[in-house]
Each structure stands twice: as structure tokens, then as C-alpha cells.
Scaffold this motif. Structure first.
Motif, PDB file in Angstrom:
ATOM      1  N   UNK A 124       9.752  -8.755  12.889  1.00  0.00           N
ATOM      2  CA  UNK A 124       9.898  -8.432  11.467  1.00  0.00           C
ATOM      3  C   UNK A 124      11.014  -7.402  11.288  1.00  0.00           C
ATOM      4  N   UNK A 125      11.077  -6.422  12.165  1.00  0.00           N
ATOM      5  CA  UNK A 125      12.128  -5.408  12.062  1.00  0.00           C
ATOM      6  C   UNK A 125      13.508  -6.018  12.319  1.00  0.00           C
ATOM      7  N   UNK A 126      13.562  -7.042  13.179  1.00  0.00           N
ATOM      8  CA  UNK A 126      14.833  -7.727  13.406  1.00  0.00           C
ATOM      9  C   UNK A 126      15.232  -8.551  12.177  1.00  0.00           C
ATOM     10  N   UNK A 142      13.513  -4.264  -3.857  1.00  0.00           N
ATOM     11  CA  UNK A 142      13.903  -5.282  -2.876  1.00  0.00           C
ATOM     12  C   UNK A 142      13.326  -5.019  -1.506  1.00  0.00           C
ATOM     13  N   UNK A 143      13.323  -3.753  -1.106  1.00  0.00           N
ATOM     14  CA  UNK A 143      12.750  -3.398   0.191  1.00  0.00           C
ATOM     15  C   UNK A 143      11.249  -3.635   0.213  1.00  0.00           C
ATOM     16  N   UNK A 144      10.581  -3.357  -0.897  1.00  0.00           N
ATOM     17  CA  UNK A 144       9.142  -3.627  -0.970  1.00  0.00           C
ATOM     18  C   UNK A 144       8.868  -5.121  -0.886  1.00  0.00           C
ATOM     19  N   UNK A 145       9.754  -5.948  -1.457  1.00  0.00           N
ATOM     20  CA  UNK A 145       9.561  -7.395  -1.349  1.00  0.00           C
ATOM     21  C   UNK A 145       9.704  -7.849   0.093  1.00  0.00           C
ATOM     22  N   UNK A 160      14.562   0.866   9.853  1.00  0.00           N
ATOM     23  CA  UNK A 160      15.123   2.185   9.587  1.00  0.00           C
ATOM     24  C   UNK A 160      14.125   3.087   8.866  1.00  0.00           C
ATOM     25  N   UNK A 161      13.227   2.470   8.085  1.00  0.00           N
ATOM     26  CA  UNK A 161      12.304   3.252   7.255  1.00  0.00           C
ATOM     27  C   UNK A 161      10.843   3.054   7.678  1.00  0.00           C
ATOM     28  N   UNK A 162      10.642   2.703   8.919  1.00  0.00           N
ATOM     29  CA  UNK A 162       9.299   2.348   9.382  1.00  0.00           C
ATOM     30  C   UNK A 162       8.300   3.490   9.230  1.00  0.00           C
ATOM     31  N   UNK A 163       8.757   4.746   9.253  1.00  0.00           N
ATOM     32  CA  UNK A 163       7.859   5.900   9.119  1.00  0.00           C
ATOM     33  C   UNK A 163       7.753   6.395   7.680  1.00  0.00           C
ATOM     34  N   UNK A 170       0.870  -1.178   0.000  1.00  0.00           N
ATOM     35  CA  UNK A 170       0.000   0.000   0.000  1.00  0.00           C
ATOM     36  C   UNK A 170       0.908   1.230   0.000  1.00  0.00           C
ATOM     37  N   UNK A 171       1.156   1.762  -1.198  1.00  0.00           N
ATOM     38  CA  UNK A 171       2.198   2.769  -1.400  1.00  0.00           C
ATOM     39  C   UNK A 171       2.059   4.011  -0.521  1.00  0.00           C
ATOM     40  N   UNK A 172       0.849   4.592  -0.322  1.00  0.00           N
ATOM     41  CA  UNK A 172       0.761   5.822   0.481  1.00  0.00           C
ATOM     42  C   UNK A 172       0.949   5.592   1.975  1.00  0.00           C
ATOM     43  N   UNK A 173       0.760   4.349   2.427  1.00  0.00           N
ATOM     44  CA  UNK A 173       0.876   4.058   3.859  1.00  0.00           C
ATOM     45  C   UNK A 173       2.335   3.835   4.236  1.00  0.00           C
ATOM     46  N   UNK A 174       2.646   4.025   5.509  1.00  0.00           N
ATOM     47  CA  UNK A 174       4.021   3.822   5.957  1.00  0.00           C
ATOM     48  C   UNK A 174       4.348   2.333   6.004  1.00  0.00           C
ATOM     49  N   UNK A 175       5.629   2.053   6.135  1.00  0.00           N
ATOM     50  CA  UNK A 175       6.091   0.673   6.285  1.00  0.00           C
ATOM     51  C   UNK A 175       5.398   0.018   7.473  1.00  0.00           C
ATOM     52  N   UNK A 176       5.374   0.712   8.602  1.00  0.00           N
ATOM     53  CA  UNK A 176       4.751   0.134   9.793  1.00  0.00           C
ATOM     54  C   UNK A 176       3.261  -0.093   9.597  1.00  0.00           C
ATOM     55  N   UNK A 177       2.578   0.834   8.948  1.00  0.00           N
ATOM     56  CA  UNK A 177       1.143   0.662   8.704  1.00  0.00           C
ATOM     57  C   UNK A 177       0.885  -0.540   7.798  1.00  0.00           C
ATOM     58  N   UNK A 178       1.721  -0.751   6.797  1.00  0.00           N
ATOM     59  CA  UNK A 178       1.588  -1.930   5.950  1.00  0.00           C
ATOM     60  C   UNK A 178       1.738  -3.214   6.769  1.00  0.00           C
TER      61      UNK A 178
END
Length: 233
Positions: free
Chosen positions: A116-118, A137-140, A125-128, A88-96
Motif C-alpha cells: 500500500x505504501x508503494x 485526496x490523501x484521505x481517499x 511519508x505520513x504513516x505516523x 478514523x481521524x484520531x488514528x495514524x495512517x498506519x493504524x487506519x
């Protein structure tokens, strides 16, 4: 864990799956290989409940789930990482990631999020950050993490290496091996048949909606027909 019997599915009048039968045993990595348009993604979508089944049956943990809605399947332990990531592109990493656990009613969401963060420190690092700003790769990684937040027994992975650089492909396949070590059963659809069969306990070859060959990952890697058609050897 999963038993599919004579499964048929179609898009309108076009039949895509023609009597597919296969099984996935608890703790396995099972790979499904085949050319584009063979029906691999359609099969995963049928297992997830987002593709109608015209005939046959799907059993999960000894229960017929053909008529279960997608969210019911997620709640019982089936999660899919879709082709193309589909974060979900507009949402943050954490929200996804939190959306991945939306069907859960336990109190371990926070600890699983930390897990998951571990597993994927770059996501921490990019949770917000908005998910749409991540690299492929990060999206995967995010798509895999989102699915893991559902605490699946069975993880369906659809083309996880698509469009990724070789070093990231190696990392993703290493992650899949780690998931097995954590007790998660995996059904993997992958164009990179060589890498997929190398980590698979067993595999199936699908052509035009039919299973044509099956065997252990090692057996399929050494099968001359499979090597010629899918491994470029």
C-alpha cells in the motif's frame, strides 16, 4: 462473482430499492450511475451487510449472503470504500491501514502494508500522522488502501472522486484501473459518470431505486438519454 436478484430495501417505511437485479463478473469494473437519492449508496451498503434487505437475494461466489454479518462478508472477500472516506481521524495512517486487515489471520499483513505504501508513497511519508490531518485526496487514498488491506476479491467504491481536484480525480481513476490489472473486481458508484463509464466494462443506470438501463461502458457513453441526463451533453 456477484449476483443480485430483485433486491428491495427500505429506511423505515420508505422503500429505497425496488427489485434491483444486476451482476458483476470476475475481473470486471462495473459502474452504477444515477442522480442523488437514486439508491446507489443504499445498494452498496446492502451488499456490505450494513443496510437491511427487505426482499430478494445477494449471491457472492455462488453463496447466498443475505444474512451474513458485515465482518463475515469482509472475511470472504467484500470490502467497501465508503462515501466521504470515513477514515478514523484520531488514528495514524498506519493504524487506519492495519484496521483494514483486522479480520485476517495470515502472516502477510506487513508485506501488504508495504505494498500500500508503494502504491501511495504519500501515505508512507505520513504513516505516523493522524489521518484527520491529511488532505481530501490523501484521505481517499487511505480509504482505498484500508479496504485493500482486507485482500478483497470485490471492492465496492462509493463516490471516490467526491470533492477532489481534477488532477486527483485522474489519479484515483488511474488507481482503479490498476486494481483491475491486479485481479480485483470493482463495483463503482460515481457521480462523475463520464470518467466512470470510460473505465467500465459494463454499467447500470439506476433511477428511484430501479435499474432502467444497462450496457457496456462504451454503449452507455453513447446513449443519448444517458448523455443528456448524466453527462451534461
Amino acid at each position: 462473482m456477484l449476483a443480485i436478484e430483485k433486491l428491495a430495501s427500505r429506511y423505515g417505511r420508505i422503500q429505497v430499492l425496488h427489485g434491483i437485479s444486476l451482476e458483476v463478473r470476475t475481473g470486471e469494473i462495473v459502474t452504477l450511475v444515477g442522480s442523488n437519492g437514486a439508491g446507489k449508496s443504499t445498494l452498496l451498503r446492502a451488499i456490505s451487510g450494513i443496510q437491511p434487505v427487505a426482499a430478494g437475494s445477494i449471491r457472492f461466489d455462488d453463496q447466498v449472503i443475505d444474512r451474513w454479518r458485515p465482518h463475515q462478508r469482509v472475511a470472504r472477500g467484500i470490502a467497501q470504500v465508503p462515501e466521504g472516506r470515513q477514515v478514523f481521524a484520531p488514528l495514524t495512517v498506519e493504524e487506519n491501514l492495519r484496521l483494514g486487515g483486522i479480520v485476517r489471520r495470515d502472516d502477510a499483513i506487513e508485506s501488504d502494508l508495504d505494498g500500500i505504501f508503494a502504491m501511495f508513497p504519500v501515505l508512507a511519508e505520513r504513516r505516523r500522522n493522524a489521518a484527520g490531518t491529511l488532505s481530501g485526496g490523501q484521505q481517499q487514498m487511505l480509504a482505498i488502501g484500508r479496504a485493500l488491506m482486507a485482500r478483497p476479491k470485490l471492492l465496492l467504491l462509493d463516490e471516490p472522486s467526491m470533492g477532489l481536484a481534477p488532477v486527483l480525480v485522474e489519479q484515483i481513476f488511474g488507481t482503479i484501473g490498476d486494481l483491475k490489472a491486479r485481479g480485483i473486481t470493482v463495483l463503482l458508484v460515481e457521480q462523475n459518470a463520464n470518467a466512470a463509464l470510460a473505465i467500465a466494462d459494463r454499467g447500470y443506470v439506476i433511477e428511484t431505486g430501479r435499474i432502467v438501463t444497462t450496457g457496456t461502458g462504451k454503449e452507455l457513453l453513447s446513449d443519448e438519454r444517458v448523455r443528456s441526463a448524466y453527462l451534461g451533453i
